[in-house]
Write a protein that holds these residues in place. Structure first.
Motif, PDB file in Angstrom:
ATOM      1  N   VAL A   1       0.817  -1.199   0.000  1.00 10.04           N
ATOM      2  CA  VAL A   1       0.000   0.000   0.000  1.00 10.04           C
ATOM      3  C   VAL A   1       0.857   1.258   0.000  1.00 10.04           C
ATOM      4  N   ARG A   2       2.057   1.187   0.570  1.00 15.28           N
ATOM      5  CA  ARG A   2       2.906   2.377   0.646  1.00 15.28           C
ATOM      6  C   ARG A   2       3.455   2.779  -0.725  1.00 15.28           C
ATOM      7  N   ASP A   3       3.545   1.826  -1.655  1.00 16.46           N
ATOM      8  CA  ASP A   3       3.897   2.177  -3.030  1.00 16.46           C
ATOM      9  C   ASP A   3       2.823   3.078  -3.639  1.00 16.46           C
ATOM     10  N   TRP A   4       1.580   2.750  -3.385  1.00 20.83           N
ATOM     11  CA  TRP A   4       0.468   3.528  -3.924  1.00 20.83           C
ATOM     12  C   TRP A   4       0.349   4.872  -3.222  1.00 20.83           C
ATOM     13  N   VAL A   5       0.613   4.894  -1.920  1.00 18.81           N
ATOM     14  CA  VAL A   5       0.574   6.155  -1.186  1.00 18.81           C
ATOM     15  C   VAL A   5       1.656   7.103  -1.701  1.00 18.81           C
ATOM     16  N   PHE A   6       2.840   6.549  -1.983  1.00 19.35           N
ATOM     17  CA  PHE A   6       3.915   7.383  -2.535  1.00 19.35           C
ATOM     18  C   PHE A   6       3.514   7.944  -3.893  1.00 19.35           C
ATOM     19  N   LEU A   7       2.888   7.111  -4.740  1.00 17.41           N
ATOM     20  CA  LEU A   7       2.420   7.585  -6.042  1.00 17.41           C
ATOM     21  C   LEU A   7       1.398   8.703  -5.875  1.00 17.41           C
ATOM     22  N   CYS A   8       0.507   8.554  -4.916  1.00 15.80           N
ATOM     23  CA  CYS A   8      -0.471   9.613  -4.642  1.00 15.80           C
ATOM     24  C   CYS A   8       0.215  10.882  -4.147  1.00 15.80           C
ATOM     25  N   ASP A   9       1.239  10.726  -3.331  1.00 20.46           N
ATOM     26  CA  ASP A   9       1.981  11.897  -2.843  1.00 20.46           C
ATOM     27  C   ASP A   9       2.640  12.640  -4.003  1.00 20.46           C
ATOM     28  N   VAL A  10       3.226  11.881  -4.952  1.00 19.73           N
ATOM     29  CA  VAL A  10       3.890  12.504  -6.097  1.00 19.73           C
ATOM     30  C   VAL A  10       2.882  13.281  -6.942  1.00 19.73           C
ATOM     31  N   LEU A  11       1.694  12.711  -7.120  1.00 18.94           N
ATOM     32  CA  LEU A  11       0.662  13.367  -7.926  1.00 18.94           C
ATOM     33  C   LEU A  11      -0.132  14.403  -7.127  1.00 18.94           C
ATOM     34  N   ARG A  12       0.238  14.590  -5.846  1.00 18.55           N
ATOM     35  CA  ARG A  12      -0.376  15.588  -4.968  1.00 18.55           C
ATOM     36  C   ARG A  12      -1.876  15.321  -4.773  1.00 18.55           C
ATOM     37  N   VAL A  13      -2.214  14.050  -4.567  1.00 22.76           N
ATOM     38  CA  VAL A  13      -3.594  13.679  -4.268  1.00 22.76           C
ATOM     39  C   VAL A  13      -3.893  14.085  -2.818  1.00 22.76           C
ATOM     40  N   LYS A  14      -4.936  14.886  -2.623  1.00 27.06           N
ATOM     41  CA  LYS A  14      -5.316  15.350  -1.282  1.00 27.06           C
ATOM     42  C   LYS A  14      -6.801  15.097  -1.031  1.00 27.06           C
ATOM     43  N   PRO A  15      -7.164  14.545   0.127  1.00 30.02           N
ATOM     44  CA  PRO A  15      -6.271  14.008   1.155  1.00 30.02           C
ATOM     45  C   PRO A  15      -5.641  12.697   0.693  1.00 30.02           C
ATOM     46  N   THR A  16      -4.503  12.340   1.254  1.00 35.25           N
ATOM     47  CA  THR A  16      -3.784  11.151   0.837  1.00 35.25           C
ATOM     48  C   THR A  16      -4.528   9.892   1.260  1.00 35.25           C
ATOM     49  N   PRO A  17      -4.895   9.007   0.311  1.00 30.21           N
ATOM     50  CA  PRO A  17      -5.568   7.751   0.670  1.00 30.21           C
ATOM     51  C   PRO A  17      -4.631   6.835   1.456  1.00 30.21           C
ATOM     52  N   ARG A  18      -5.206   5.869   2.169  1.00 30.41           N
ATOM     53  CA  ARG A  18      -4.399   4.976   2.998  1.00 30.41           C
ATOM     54  C   ARG A  18      -4.607   3.501   2.675  1.00 30.41           C
ATOM     55  N   THR A  19      -5.417   3.190   1.658  1.00 30.36           N
ATOM     56  CA  THR A  19      -5.571   1.803   1.217  1.00 30.36           C
ATOM     57  C   THR A  19      -5.349   1.751  -0.289  1.00 30.36           C
ATOM     58  N   ILE A  20      -5.019   0.566  -0.806  1.00 37.31           N
ATOM     59  CA  ILE A  20      -4.758   0.421  -2.235  1.00 37.31           C
ATOM     60  C   ILE A  20      -5.995   0.776  -3.054  1.00 37.31           C
ATOM     61  N   GLU A  21      -7.158   0.292  -2.634  1.00 31.62           N
ATOM     62  CA  GLU A  21      -8.378   0.560  -3.379  1.00 31.62           C
ATOM     63  C   GLU A  21      -8.711   2.047  -3.388  1.00 31.62           C
ATOM     64  N   HIS A  22      -8.524   2.696  -2.263  1.00 28.69           N
ATOM     65  CA  HIS A  22      -8.787   4.134  -2.200  1.00 28.69           C
ATOM     66  C   HIS A  22      -7.785   4.907  -3.070  1.00 28.69           C
ATOM     67  N   CYS A  23      -6.537   4.448  -3.098  1.00 27.70           N
ATOM     68  CA  CYS A  23      -5.527   5.083  -3.956  1.00 27.70           C
ATOM     69  C   CYS A  23      -5.917   4.954  -5.420  1.00 27.70           C
ATOM     70  N   LYS A  24      -6.324   3.759  -5.831  1.00 22.17           N
ATOM     71  CA  LYS A  24      -6.715   3.543  -7.225  1.00 22.17           C
ATOM     72  C   LYS A  24      -7.915   4.401  -7.593  1.00 22.17           C
ATOM     73  N   THR A  25      -8.872   4.487  -6.675  1.00 15.23           N
ATOM     74  CA  THR A  25     -10.053   5.311  -6.934  1.00 15.23           C
ATOM     75  C   THR A  25      -9.667   6.778  -7.118  1.00 15.23           C
ATOM     76  N   ALA A  26      -8.794   7.261  -6.238  1.00 20.07           N
ATOM     77  CA  ALA A  26      -8.366   8.663  -6.330  1.00 20.07           C
ATOM     78  C   ALA A  26      -7.555   8.918  -7.592  1.00 20.07           C
ATOM     79  N   LEU A  27      -6.676   7.979  -7.940  1.00 24.08           N
ATOM     80  CA  LEU A  27      -5.814   8.156  -9.111  1.00 24.08           C
ATOM     81  C   LEU A  27      -6.601   8.082 -10.411  1.00 24.08           C
ATOM     82  N   GLY A  28      -7.800   7.527 -10.375  1.00 28.84           N
ATOM     83  CA  GLY A  28      -8.602   7.411 -11.583  1.00 28.84           C
ATOM     84  C   GLY A  28      -8.949   8.732 -12.218  1.00 28.84           C
ATOM     85  N   SER A  29      -8.904   9.805 -11.468  1.00 25.90           N
ATOM     86  CA  SER A  29      -9.234  11.131 -12.009  1.00 25.90           C
ATOM     87  C   SER A  29      -7.987  11.959 -12.318  1.00 25.90           C
TER      88      SER A  29
END
Length: 305
Positions: free
Chosen positions: A173-201
């Protein structure tokens, strides 16, 4: 092109530090733990070793070396030239040691600039080697085609290795959190599924994302998948899904670069329809058969002589 200070700090963490960083509630502040400025041995070789020399940091190291040799009046066979060249190569290896750097360093006749974008350097290498010519359908074209395909696969593999080094395999999950951090996703998700959902946009090109982490190049965001597809094709920044191995890469490519009803042509340069692909395949197969027959006849002629 050297890695950013953040990535250099991440790569230099010890196994114990990496474990600590991946422990919930124990994430390290890498930028605070490591010096802000990443050591640059090659830049120091020029600026500190030869302060009178006008060093241009954005130029390729090899071109700067040639300018320095002329500036110092070194002849290739002299002791000063050999000594300085050894120190130059050692500093280069220390500063530029990624998989992408290793790929380009195999082409000794190519003036590789590690500070430029990797995909742009590959296109420059293609032009330098004359790896294909539109509309040319002959045996020389076939040989260039085979050489280009091999280099293309090696480049994609090197890019994948570097990308995986930056973003991980995607199994944690921390790989996905790092990817979200790089893309400046706010607030930062904490699960893989939530990361994927956020990154979809978020629509970014995978090469642009790589360069953003590698050298802090500004990251270009797109509003839609269609807009991203046009940008990726026009700028020749496409990456084949079959070369991706990690979960993160596959997710990004499937979401951002996929084009329905099209596939890579035999050059690996552009996406074409199935009909265009099959027509090109027949032409190249016929040229390959002619090339094999010609090579066989030449060998038989040498054996009889």
């Amino acid at each position: 092109m050297e890695s950013s200070p953040e990535m250099q700090a991440l790569i230099r963490l010890t196994p114990e530090e990496r474990t600590l960083m991946r422990t919930p509630g124990k994430r390290l502040n890498i930028a605070r733990k490591r010096p802000e400025e990443t050591p640059k041995p090659l830049d120091d070789f020029f600026t500190q070793g030869y302060p009178q020399f006008n060093f241009v940091a954005s130029a390729s190291p090899e071109s700067q070396w040639k300018r320095l040799a002329l500036f110092e009046h070194w002849s290739p066979g002299s002791h000063d030239y050999a000594s300085a060249r050894a120190r130059f190569e050692a500093a280069y290896d220390d500063q530029f040691n990624t998989a992408i750097d290793g790929f380009f360093n195999h082409f000794v006749d190519f003036d590789y600039n590690p500070r430029a974008e990797a995909k742009a350097e590959f296109e420059r290498l293609r032009q330098r080697k004359g790896w294909f010519d539109d509309g040319q359908k002959n045996l020389d074209c076939w040989y260039k085609w085979a050489e280009y395909r091999r280099a293309r696969v090696e480049f994609f593999d090197a890019f994948r290795d570097d990308f995986s080094c930056f973003f991980g395999s995607g199994d944690d999950v921390r790989d996905w959190v790092f990817l979200c951090d790089v893309l400046r996703v706010k607030p930062t998700p904490r699960t893989i599924e939530h990361c994927k959902t956020a990154l979809g946009s978020y629509y970014v090109n995978i090469y642009d994302l790589y360069e953003h982490v590698r050298s802090k190049e500004p990251l270009l965001y797109h509003n839609t998948v269609a807009e991203l597809s046009v940008y990726s094709r026009d700028d020749n920044k496409l990456y084949p899904l079959e070369s991706a191995k990690t979960t993160c890469m596959k997710f990004l490519l499937r979401k951002f670069v996929g084009v329905q009803g099209m596939r890579w042509d035999d050059w690996g340069r552009k996406l074409v329809t199935e009909e265009e692909y099959n027509r090109s395949k027949v032409i190249m197969r016929n040229l390959g058969e002619i090339a094999r027959r010609r090579a066989g006849s030449q060998i038989r002629g040498l054996m009889r002589s």
